[in-house]
Write an enzyme that holds these catalytic residues in place. Structure first.
Site, short mmCIF file in Angstrom:
data_model
loop_
_atom_site.label_atom_id
_atom_site.label_comp_id
_atom_site.label_asym_id
_atom_site.label_seq_id
_atom_site.Cartn_x
_atom_site.Cartn_y
_atom_site.Cartn_z
N LYS A 135 0.86 -1.19 0.00
CA LYS A 135 0.00 0.00 0.00
C LYS A 135 0.90 1.23 0.00
O LYS A 135 1.76 1.38 0.88
CB LYS A 135 -0.89 0.01 1.25
CG LYS A 135 -1.95 -1.06 1.25
CD LYS A 135 -3.18 -0.63 0.49
CE LYS A 135 -4.33 -1.60 0.69
NZ LYS A 135 -5.48 -1.25 -0.17
N ASP A 163 -0.60 -0.17 -4.56
CA ASP A 163 -1.95 0.38 -4.52
C ASP A 163 -1.93 1.74 -3.84
O ASP A 163 -1.60 1.85 -2.67
CB ASP A 163 -2.88 -0.57 -3.75
CG ASP A 163 -4.33 -0.11 -3.76
OD1 ASP A 163 -4.63 0.91 -4.42
OD2 ASP A 163 -5.17 -0.77 -3.13
N GLU A 192 -1.95 0.53 -8.74
CA GLU A 192 -3.38 0.81 -8.78
C GLU A 192 -3.64 2.29 -8.53
O GLU A 192 -3.25 2.83 -7.49
CB GLU A 192 -4.12 -0.02 -7.73
CG GLU A 192 -4.06 -1.52 -7.96
CD GLU A 192 -4.68 -2.29 -6.80
OE1 GLU A 192 -5.68 -1.79 -6.21
OE2 GLU A 192 -4.18 -3.38 -6.46
N ASP A 215 -8.90 0.30 -10.28
CA ASP A 215 -9.55 -0.30 -9.11
C ASP A 215 -10.82 0.50 -8.82
O ASP A 215 -11.92 0.11 -9.20
CB ASP A 215 -8.58 -0.29 -7.92
CG ASP A 215 -9.20 -0.82 -6.63
OD1 ASP A 215 -10.38 -1.21 -6.64
OD2 ASP A 215 -8.51 -0.83 -5.60
N LYS A 237 -13.14 -6.11 -6.96
CA LYS A 237 -13.50 -6.39 -5.57
C LYS A 237 -15.00 -6.65 -5.52
O LYS A 237 -15.80 -5.69 -5.47
CB LYS A 237 -13.11 -5.20 -4.68
CG LYS A 237 -11.59 -5.00 -4.62
CD LYS A 237 -11.19 -3.80 -3.81
CE LYS A 237 -9.66 -3.78 -3.66
NZ LYS A 237 -9.16 -2.46 -3.27
#
Length: 324
Positions: A135, A163, A192, A215, A237
């Site tokens: 992240k 991400d 992302e 995303d 997701k």
């Protein structure tokens, strides 16, 4: 004869789980259990705070309404409901009809959420393709660039998924890239959503040669999968996107264009996480899914995640909030 039950759960989380602006101390969700008289199947409905468009109360109302329609043999439009309900209910239906293969892809891209040294140890123990996720966008962009560069330098056969959750201005994204050596950038599988706006992310990829993935953009109104320079993947997701059928359509569209589709977790319990692993093995067999979230919990629910030693909460211990 058809019957249905809705359970509510609260699972304690590891103290270090931070969403965009809040610490997630417990995960709240619903479990739908459907029976057709011969078989029973379950699905999980767990809106993710700060990411889902609906809250748990709205999801509960949608779920009860949809369940009543199913019990009455009405024609169902699952995706007319909020995404978490569409996902959980469609997954239960898929299981009930025995259409979800049993085999799961439990290989994960380990998530670096704490000490980078821990990830180095974990990766060195991995066999096969080494893929990790970090992240970024929560700290200084320069620090993020240095950390990514360090991993790529330390582990020559490593690929990284990053991400940013639309966390950077173009200037910040540029600062990040400046600290990743050009010779390592091709080993970033994708980053992302680096910037606030999709067009800024496309410009970033063009300027740096770093591949990006959609995303949040996948969930934007009117999103279509299309070939764009620099876009290597879409991240799906299901809790945030909708029904299993809708997710499969997105996967197939991405594959037709030669893009990766990555089935990814929204911090669901072990019950839904194992279903996502099975969906990933079925529809994205050549891609490591983004499901390394079980260690964020202090407890599993109903279905064990392979090799996980966390204690198990049984469905029978949960409160039944609706049944018919």
């Amino acid at each position: 004869m058809k019957t249905a039950k809705i359970y509510q759960y609260q699972l304690p989380m590891d103290s270090g789980v931070i969403l965009r602006d809040q610490r997630l101390q417990q995960r709240d969700g619903l479990i739908i259990e459907l029976s057709d008289g011969k078989h029973t199947a379950k699905g999980e409905i767990a809106p993710l705070p700060e990411f889902s468009q609906e809250n748990l109360e709205q999801a509960r109302e949608d779920l009860i309404s949809l369940t009543q329609a199913w019990l009455n043999d009405e024609v169902l439009d699952v995706d007319a409901n909020c995404p978490s309900v569409a996902f959980g209910f469609s997954m239960a239906l898929l299981e009930l009809e025995n259409n979800l293969p049993e085999v799961g892809n439990y290989q994960v891209a380990p998530l670096c959420s704490g000490d980078p040294d821990d990830l180095v140890v974990k990766l060195n123990e991995m066999s096969g393709k080494k893929v990790a996720k970090i992240k970024v966008g929560m700290y200084e962009a320069i620090r993020d660039g240095m950390v990514a560069n360090m991993f790529l330098e330390l582990i020559p056969d490593l690929s990284l998924r990053l991400d940013a959750n639309r966390g950077w201005t173009p200037k910040k994204a540029e600062q990040f890239a400046n600290y990743v050596s050009p010779q390592y950038r091709s080993r970033i599988e994708f980053l992302e959503e680096p910037c606030h706006r999709p067009e800024e992310s496309l410009e970033f990829s063009k300027a740096t040669g770093i591949a990006i993935a959609w995303d949040e953009t996948v969930r934007d109104e009117g999103f279509e999968v299309k070939a764009q320079d620099g876009v290597a993947a879409i991240v799906i997701k299901p809790t945030l996107v909708g029904s299993v059928g809708k997710c499969i359509e997105l996967v197939e569209q991405a594959h037709l264009l030669g893009m990766q589709a990555v089935i990814s977790s929204s911090i669901e319990s072990s019950l839904a996480l194992t279903q996502l692993a099975r969906l990933a093995a079925w529809k994205t067999p050549n891609t490591i899914p983004g499901l390394d979230t079980i260690d964020l919990f202090k407890m599993q629910l109903d279905t064990p995640w392979p090799h996980c030693e966390l204690p198990m909460q049984a469905l029978s211990d949960l409160e039944v909030i609706w049944e018919s």
